[in-house]
Design a protein around this motif. Structure first.
Motif: not given
Length: 150
Positions: A76, A91-93, A20-22
């Motif tokens: 999160f 942004d979350i990916s 995950v990238t935050i």
């Protein structure tokens, strides 16, 4: 269908990994337990005068999915706190792959994700299993940086 397809060569649910990238930061400690992403199409259907066959056309697509993860980061929860205090949500990916010796590797990136809920914590004293959390999401973009050998 070919007779030479072997079950051993088909990727299993554990033949991959997710990340995950935050807010631009890749969190290696975050581990995906399960993810599924669906493309849901907006379809227009119309009968034209004198034509007994209804025609259909794609008019848009929406990406939705479910994510279960092992949460070993507070990222999160920090994002929720920042948002509640008037800041922007990051942004979350999510990037994940499956791979198999027979078919190669397929990599999928889901970006501009919006989570419908974010678990803020909890525990269960009747279980000794690893704690996982779950959410549903919507996304704006899907990419396939790497595809199976065809």
């Amino acid at each position: 269908m070919s007779d030479d397809i072997k079950l051993q060569g088909i990727p299993s649910g554990t033949d991959g990994q997710g990340f995950v990238t935050i807010g631009g930061k890749v969190l290696d400690a975050f581990r995906i337990k399960k993810i599924d992403v669906t493309a849901e199409f907006e379809v227009e259907s119309q009968f034209f005068a004198g034509d007994p066959v209804k025609q259909n056309a794609y008019r848009g697509v929406a990406y939705t999915g479910n994510l279960e993860y092992y949460n070993t980061t507070s990222a999160f929860k920090k994002a929720v706190r920042t948002y509640q205090n008037g800041g922007a949500f990051p942004d979350i990916s999510v990037q994940y792959y499956v791979d198999s010796p027979a078919y190669g590797r397929e990599e999928i990136t889901v970006s501009e994700m919006v989570f419908d809920k974010i678990p803020m914590g909890g525990f269960d004293d009747s279980s000794s299993k690893a704690i996982s959390q779950a959410t549903t999401f919507k996304a704006h973009h899907i990419d396939l940086p790497e595809m199976f050998d065809e």
